[in-house]
Write a protein that holds these residues in place. Structure first.
Motif, PDB file in Angstrom:
ATOM      1  N   CYS A  66     -85.078  26.961 -28.057  1.00  0.00           N
ATOM      2  CA  CYS A  66     -85.491  25.883 -28.950  1.00  0.00           C
ATOM      3  C   CYS A  66     -86.503  25.021 -28.210  1.00  0.00           C
ATOM      4  O   CYS A  66     -86.689  25.163 -27.004  1.00  0.00           O
ATOM      5  CB  CYS A  66     -84.305  25.045 -29.416  1.00  0.00           C
ATOM      6  N   SER A  67     -87.144  24.135 -28.934  1.00  0.00           N
ATOM      7  CA  SER A  67     -88.073  23.227 -28.267  1.00  0.00           C
ATOM      8  C   SER A  67     -87.266  22.210 -27.467  1.00  0.00           C
ATOM      9  O   SER A  67     -86.110  21.900 -27.803  1.00  0.00           O
ATOM     10  CB  SER A  67     -88.966  22.514 -29.286  1.00  0.00           C
ATOM     11  N   ALA A  68     -87.859  21.702 -26.434  1.00  0.00           N
ATOM     12  CA  ALA A  68     -87.173  20.745 -25.556  1.00  0.00           C
ATOM     13  C   ALA A  68     -86.799  19.468 -26.303  1.00  0.00           C
ATOM     14  O   ALA A  68     -85.849  18.789 -25.925  1.00  0.00           O
ATOM     15  CB  ALA A  68     -88.059  20.418 -24.364  1.00  0.00           C
ATOM     16  N   THR A  86     -93.254  20.650 -17.440  1.00  0.00           N
ATOM     17  CA  THR A  86     -93.048  20.966 -18.856  1.00  0.00           C
ATOM     18  C   THR A  86     -93.375  19.805 -19.783  1.00  0.00           C
ATOM     19  O   THR A  86     -93.843  20.021 -20.899  1.00  0.00           O
ATOM     20  CB  THR A  86     -91.578  21.392 -19.089  1.00  0.00           C
ATOM     21  N   LEU A  87     -93.154  18.578 -19.354  1.00  0.00           N
ATOM     22  CA  LEU A  87     -93.249  17.430 -20.254  1.00  0.00           C
ATOM     23  C   LEU A  87     -94.611  17.342 -20.944  1.00  0.00           C
ATOM     24  O   LEU A  87     -94.691  17.016 -22.130  1.00  0.00           O
ATOM     25  CB  LEU A  87     -92.951  16.132 -19.494  1.00  0.00           C
ATOM     26  N   ALA A  91     -94.733  18.175 -27.863  1.00  0.00           N
ATOM     27  CA  ALA A  91     -95.376  17.421 -28.938  1.00  0.00           C
ATOM     28  C   ALA A  91     -94.914  15.967 -28.931  1.00  0.00           C
ATOM     29  O   ALA A  91     -95.687  15.059 -29.226  1.00  0.00           O
ATOM     30  CB  ALA A  91     -95.056  18.068 -30.280  1.00  0.00           C
ATOM     31  N   ASP A  92     -93.641  15.733 -28.574  1.00  0.00           N
ATOM     32  CA  ASP A  92     -93.088  14.373 -28.562  1.00  0.00           C
ATOM     33  C   ASP A  92     -92.374  14.107 -27.232  1.00  0.00           C
ATOM     34  O   ASP A  92     -91.144  14.053 -27.178  1.00  0.00           O
ATOM     35  CB  ASP A  92     -92.122  14.186 -29.738  1.00  0.00           C
ATOM     36  N   PRO A  93     -93.127  13.954 -26.145  1.00  0.00           N
ATOM     37  CA  PRO A  93     -92.478  13.746 -24.845  1.00  0.00           C
ATOM     38  C   PRO A  93     -91.659  12.456 -24.802  1.00  0.00           C
ATOM     39  O   PRO A  93     -90.610  12.408 -24.170  1.00  0.00           O
ATOM     40  CB  PRO A  93     -93.644  13.699 -23.857  1.00  0.00           C
ATOM     41  N   GLN A  94     -92.115  11.447 -25.486  1.00  0.00           N
ATOM     42  CA  GLN A  94     -91.399  10.167 -25.499  1.00  0.00           C
ATOM     43  C   GLN A  94     -90.017  10.329 -26.143  1.00  0.00           C
ATOM     44  O   GLN A  94     -89.008   9.893 -25.598  1.00  0.00           O
ATOM     45  CB  GLN A  94     -92.226   9.134 -26.260  1.00  0.00           C
TER      46      GLN A  94
END
Length: 164
Positions: A66-68, A86-87, A91-94
């Motif tokens: 899955c996505s992180a 990876t960060l 798409a949404d690191p925050q």
């Protein structure tokens, strides 16, 4: 494995590895956390298939495709989260950082290294959830702010009670 020994991985730790790819760190983490669990997450199905072929006999590795940002793990259940290189791909690191901070137990740690995102940005993006507390072998180590604040407050309260 020496890196993770220096980072304090213990035999019963519950760990999350973000962006495990083909398991470069996964096997070393599982070797150290033999009585714990390594949740290895990646969106790359082929990499996870390859890693699965290398980990069939291991009962302490769970591979999650899955996505992180979408990892589903119980809140407050992990000792350590590892996010290396990876960060900057997310798409949404925050949002991911805030989510991962919630997975950490009191006293848990997030270990972070990224060629494109400085550690100071992690603190800003976490909106007060994470604070850099040290560096080990050049790797920034973050603690959940709430847990850190409790660790500071408890000795103060005990000291005050003793003096009364």
């Amino acid at each position: 494995m020496d890196l993770f020994t220096e980072l304090g991985v213990k035999s019963d730790d519950r760990l999350l590895e973000i962006g495990c790819a083909i398991g470069y760190h996964t096997l070393a983490l599982a070797e150290l956390a033999q009585e714990g669990m390594v949740y290895a997450v990646d969106i790359w199905e082929e990499g996870l298939r390859f890693l699965r072929s290398r980990t069939k006999s291991r009962r302490n590795i769970a591979l999650i495709c899955c996505s992180a940002e979408d990892v589903k793990i119980p809140l407050g259940s992990l000792d350590k989260v590892f996010c290396f290189d990876t960060l900057h791909e997310l798409a949404d690191p925050q949002g991911a950082l805030r989510r991962w901070a919630g997975f950490l137990k009191e006293g848990g740690r997030l270990y972070f290294k990224d060629p494109e995102i400085p550690p100071e940005q992690v603190e800003r993006w976490s909106e007060g959830e994470l604070e850099e507390v040290e560096r080990v072998l050049g790797i920034p180590v973050f603690a959940p702010w709430k847990a850190r604040r409790r660790a500071i407050e408890i000795p103060y309260k005990r000291r005050r009670e003793v003096n009364q």
